[in-house]
Write a protein that holds these residues in place. Structure first.
Motif: not given
Length: 182
Positions: A61-77
């Protein structure tokens, strides 16, 4: 992530605005022109093509995917919090007349952001593309959503000024919006 988004869209309308719940509350085609399903299909195509050209794509996954996951979860919340806070005042369709149960929501998350559901969707959608490491659709989503939300926010704010007058003017002066505008 995508299934969760659609389920929460429907669930929030069903719980807090049951008289307006319908199949469209799942938000499978929010603009009625199939642009969302087309954008998601293009995203999937880009991902498949990139995986075939670059097998392993960094072997994790790497850093880019981790940042994306963080943004997606934060955006959904953020989007879900906005819908829950607004309760029956939240609707996927911008109201053009004042309903008896219509209130200007200025508390909770709306105290800090005038359009938290839009910011949440923007972060969620761009976050998904980062998770997939899709550079083309990241750029396309930023531009398309920026354009879409600029038009929608302008229309919504004109409408809210008509419905709520000086109360909305004061709210605009006190509360910023962080949605990108183009």
């Amino acid at each position: 992530m995508i299934a969760l988004y659609h389920m929460l869209e429907y669930l929030c309308v069903a719980l807090y605005n049951p008289t307006r719940v319908e199949l469209e509350s799942f938000m499978f085609d929010p603009d009625g022109a199939n642009l969302y399903p087309i954008a998601m299909a293009i995203s999937l195509i880009e991902y498949v093509v990139e995986c075939s050209i670059y097998p392993g794509n960094g072997s994790g996954p790497g850093l880019v995917s981790a940042v994306g996951l963080f943004l997606a979860i934060g955006g959904q919340a953020l989007r879900t919090l906005a819908m829950v806070t607004a309760k029956s005042s939240f609707n996927h369709v911008i109201a053009d007349r004042h309903e008896s149960d219509h209130k200007l929501i200025t508390h909770g998350i709306y105290k800090y952001e005038r359009h938290p559901s839009y910011v949440g969707f923007f972060l969620w959608a761009v976050g998904l593309q980062l998770m997939l490491k899709n550079p083309l659709t990241v750029c396309a989503f930023v531009l398309a959503l920026g354009y879409f939300f600029t038009r929608r926010v302008n229309f919504e704010e004109r409408t809210l000024k008509l419905l709520f007058g000086q109360e909305y003017d004061r709210y605009m002066q006190q509360t910023p919006t962080y949605i990108p505008s183009f």
